[in-house]
Motif scaffolding. Sequence first.
Motif, PDB file in Angstrom:
ATOM      1  N   HIS A 159      -7.064   1.516 -12.525  1.00  0.00           N
ATOM      2  CA  HIS A 159      -8.396   2.632 -12.297  1.00  0.00           C
ATOM      3  C   HIS A 159      -7.612   4.010 -12.179  1.00  0.00           C
ATOM      4  N   THR A 160      -6.423   4.127 -11.807  1.00  0.00           N
ATOM      5  CA  THR A 160      -5.945   5.320 -11.727  1.00  0.00           C
ATOM      6  C   THR A 160      -5.544   5.828 -13.313  1.00  0.00           C
ATOM      7  N   GLY A 161      -5.369   4.910 -14.213  1.00  0.00           N
ATOM      8  CA  GLY A 161      -5.215   5.210 -15.514  1.00  0.00           C
ATOM      9  C   GLY A 161      -3.580   5.597 -16.016  1.00  0.00           C
ATOM     10  N   VAL A 162      -2.911   5.597 -14.884  1.00  0.00           N
ATOM     11  CA  VAL A 162      -1.307   5.649 -15.040  1.00  0.00           C
ATOM     12  C   VAL A 162      -0.533   4.568 -15.862  1.00  0.00           C
ATOM     13  N   ALA A 163       0.247   4.726 -16.521  1.00  0.00           N
ATOM     14  CA  ALA A 163       1.124   3.844 -17.327  1.00  0.00           C
ATOM     15  C   ALA A 163       1.988   3.036 -16.447  1.00  0.00           C
ATOM     16  N   TYR A 164       1.774   2.751 -15.184  1.00  0.00           N
ATOM     17  CA  TYR A 164       2.534   1.879 -14.435  1.00  0.00           C
ATOM     18  C   TYR A 164       1.717   0.587 -13.699  1.00  0.00           C
ATOM     19  N   GLY A 165       2.506  -0.441 -13.110  1.00  0.00           N
ATOM     20  CA  GLY A 165       1.877  -1.256 -12.666  1.00  0.00           C
ATOM     21  C   GLY A 165       1.328  -2.408 -13.137  1.00  0.00           C
ATOM     22  N   GLU A 196      11.645  -8.122 -10.379  1.00  0.00           N
ATOM     23  CA  GLU A 196      12.157  -6.833 -10.705  1.00  0.00           C
ATOM     24  C   GLU A 196      11.071  -5.856 -11.199  1.00  0.00           C
ATOM     25  N   SER A 197      10.337  -6.562 -12.186  1.00  0.00           N
ATOM     26  CA  SER A 197       9.432  -5.508 -12.897  1.00  0.00           C
ATOM     27  C   SER A 197       8.258  -5.221 -11.769  1.00  0.00           C
ATOM     28  N   LEU A 198       7.769  -6.074 -10.910  1.00  0.00           N
ATOM     29  CA  LEU A 198       7.009  -5.597  -9.889  1.00  0.00           C
ATOM     30  C   LEU A 198       7.281  -4.631  -8.891  1.00  0.00           C
ATOM     31  N   LEU A 199       8.753  -4.610  -8.773  1.00  0.00           N
ATOM     32  CA  LEU A 199       9.286  -3.648  -7.768  1.00  0.00           C
ATOM     33  C   LEU A 199       9.365  -2.484  -8.510  1.00  0.00           C
ATOM     34  N   ILE A 200       9.678  -2.155  -9.883  1.00  0.00           N
ATOM     35  CA  ILE A 200       9.918  -1.030 -10.683  1.00  0.00           C
ATOM     36  C   ILE A 200       8.556  -0.596 -10.555  1.00  0.00           C
ATOM     37  N   ALA A 201       7.345  -1.311 -10.915  1.00  0.00           N
ATOM     38  CA  ALA A 201       5.837  -0.738 -11.013  1.00  0.00           C
ATOM     39  C   ALA A 201       5.501  -0.009  -9.524  1.00  0.00           C
ATOM     40  N   ARG A 202       5.937  -0.761  -8.739  1.00  0.00           N
ATOM     41  CA  ARG A 202       5.495  -0.269  -7.175  1.00  0.00           C
ATOM     42  C   ARG A 202       6.275   0.995  -7.051  1.00  0.00           C
ATOM     43  N   TYR A 203       7.472   1.062  -7.412  1.00  0.00           N
ATOM     44  CA  TYR A 203       8.287   2.308  -7.233  1.00  0.00           C
ATOM     45  C   TYR A 203       7.779   3.322  -7.903  1.00  0.00           C
ATOM     46  N   GLN A 204       7.332   3.201  -9.148  1.00  0.00           N
ATOM     47  CA  GLN A 204       6.684   4.206 -10.024  1.00  0.00           C
ATOM     48  C   GLN A 204       5.324   4.674  -9.543  1.00  0.00           C
ATOM     49  N   MET A 205       4.513   3.769  -8.945  1.00  0.00           N
ATOM     50  CA  MET A 205       3.421   4.127  -8.262  1.00  0.00           C
ATOM     51  C   MET A 205       3.493   4.873  -7.031  1.00  0.00           C
ATOM     52  N   TYR A 206       4.552   4.528  -6.419  1.00  0.00           N
ATOM     53  CA  TYR A 206       4.784   5.439  -4.987  1.00  0.00           C
ATOM     54  C   TYR A 206       4.682   6.890  -5.115  1.00  0.00           C
ATOM     55  N   PRO A 207       5.653   7.611  -5.891  1.00  0.00           N
ATOM     56  CA  PRO A 207       5.573   9.039  -6.010  1.00  0.00           C
ATOM     57  C   PRO A 207       4.291   9.541  -6.827  1.00  0.00           C
ATOM     58  N   THR A 208       3.708   8.719  -8.075  1.00  0.00           N
ATOM     59  CA  THR A 208       2.662   9.112  -8.805  1.00  0.00           C
ATOM     60  C   THR A 208       1.558   9.074  -8.321  1.00  0.00           C
ATOM     61  N   VAL A 209       1.086   7.969  -7.624  1.00  0.00           N
ATOM     62  CA  VAL A 209      -0.305   7.548  -7.131  1.00  0.00           C
ATOM     63  C   VAL A 209      -0.208   7.802  -5.624  1.00  0.00           C
ATOM     64  N   TYR A 210       0.584   6.896  -4.912  1.00  0.00           N
ATOM     65  CA  TYR A 210       0.337   6.867  -3.330  1.00  0.00           C
ATOM     66  C   TYR A 210       0.969   8.023  -2.530  1.00  0.00           C
ATOM     67  N   MET A 211       1.789   8.844  -3.001  1.00  0.00           N
ATOM     68  CA  MET A 211       2.317   9.686  -2.305  1.00  0.00           C
ATOM     69  C   MET A 211       2.004  11.398  -3.027  1.00  0.00           C
ATOM     70  N   HIS A 212       1.139  11.252  -3.928  1.00  0.00           N
ATOM     71  CA  HIS A 212       0.650  12.153  -4.980  1.00  0.00           C
ATOM     72  C   HIS A 212       0.253  13.594  -3.775  1.00  0.00           C
TER      73      HIS A 212
END
Length: 481
Positions: A159-165, A196-212
């Motif tokens: 829904h955010t349209g980012v290339a993570y997750g 590991e891919s789940l954790l990488i996805a969450r890490y990428q979402m953290y600064p890009t979406v959740y902590m924007h």
Amino acid sequence: MEKSKIIRDPIHKDIKVKESEISIVDTENFQRLRNIKQTGLTCLVYPSANHTRFEHSLGTMYVAGEMAKKLNNPNLDINLIRILGLLHDIGHPPYSHTLEVNNYDHEYYTRQKIKKMNFENYQSREVLESYNSKGLIGKLIHGEMDSDRMDYLIRDSYHTGVAYGSIDIHRIISSITDFEDSNSLGILEKGVSAIESLLIARYQMYPTVYMHPVSRIAECMLKNATLDILKEGIIKNKDLSIMDDIDLVFTLRKSEGYGRELMKMLDTRNLFKNIATFPYRELKPLEIYKLINLTESNLAILEELLYDKMGFKLYLDIPKPPKIVENKVPVLINGKKHRLDEVSPLVQNLKVAYKKSWNVRVYAEPNKISNESIQTQKYNIKNSPYELKNIIYNLIDEYELVNELELFDNNFIINILAENPVVKGYSTFMAYAKNKGLSEAILSSELQKLLFSGMVKKRTVQMGGIYRYDYKLVDESIISR
């Protein structure tokens, strides 16, 4: 055979919902979730992020059911687990985690609502006991590797349209297993890369979406607007458990005082401005530790003191330390159990990466101050934001907004580490906590704060085929306080 309906979902495609589950979906408690945004005010940054707790709960039900089917454990009631997936978020306040203010606990209100609900095939007591379970049932819903997390990561990314997750849910589900000796959920070795891919996805979402930064500013404003109407007695804490986003916005728009002003600013996207950022890497361990131990009420006092001193409204945004609970997931390798962070160097490195993306920010009221006027103030914080940082810490110390006696002298973890240069094994802390009548939850929370701030360091020691964690106090100067 029980009748069912199909709900079309962009993430999981066709979700089959049984008639007994439809009766839950049609309740007022569940329909309320249609009007509670999943990601707070992230939609101000990513306009399509208007998805809600309603569809997320349906997705969690689906994933929980698929996980339970894979385990094929006779002690698991798949129908009950699906119901828990449906209900796990019914206690959320408007705008989800944004408004967990004034000690609001969405899990508490979820329990209260379950108590009063009627179920076709279960007593409310049975559902509540399963929701509270610390065993396998509980771990499927809110554990280290649960259905909730697997749904929201993919859904938020979509829904955010980012290339993570983008994570391979089906690979993870095919790799999960349960351990009879500990009644816990884990994975087979073949599933490590998927986790590991789940954790990488969450890490990428953290600064890009959740902590924007922009969504954090907007959510900080909404939080303070809500605190204002709570303080004025316009609403009570428990009212948040029955309100949705529409109710809250209407209440704020019709209120008087600063809450209404903040809501008007949000309506016109006239947001506070980020005037100072203090990255994790530039803060000392004691400075971080003090900030994350500020209570909500003392943070409000600090902001009032800053207003008196600076002459304009400021908000401090101090994110909660990120939790990487997946590092504890048991992995079965050659018949032996290991923690995920013991077999995956990637997981260890992600802990460090999360810290580096944690920032404390200061927001200023846009209508009262501009970049030029910041320079002309008594304190030149535009060119030297660390002058503002010194002011903040001086106020914390001068007005004793953080109780150092509780932080240090009465902190049982620090006391143990002060007496022992190295504490060998988490069990040492556990034994002490148990002797003092303290819960593991309190121990875990406090130890995580100390580890996150850097006050305490942890080292992994391999002993044959097993691992042990050793702990050491980094800043020994606090012992002499």
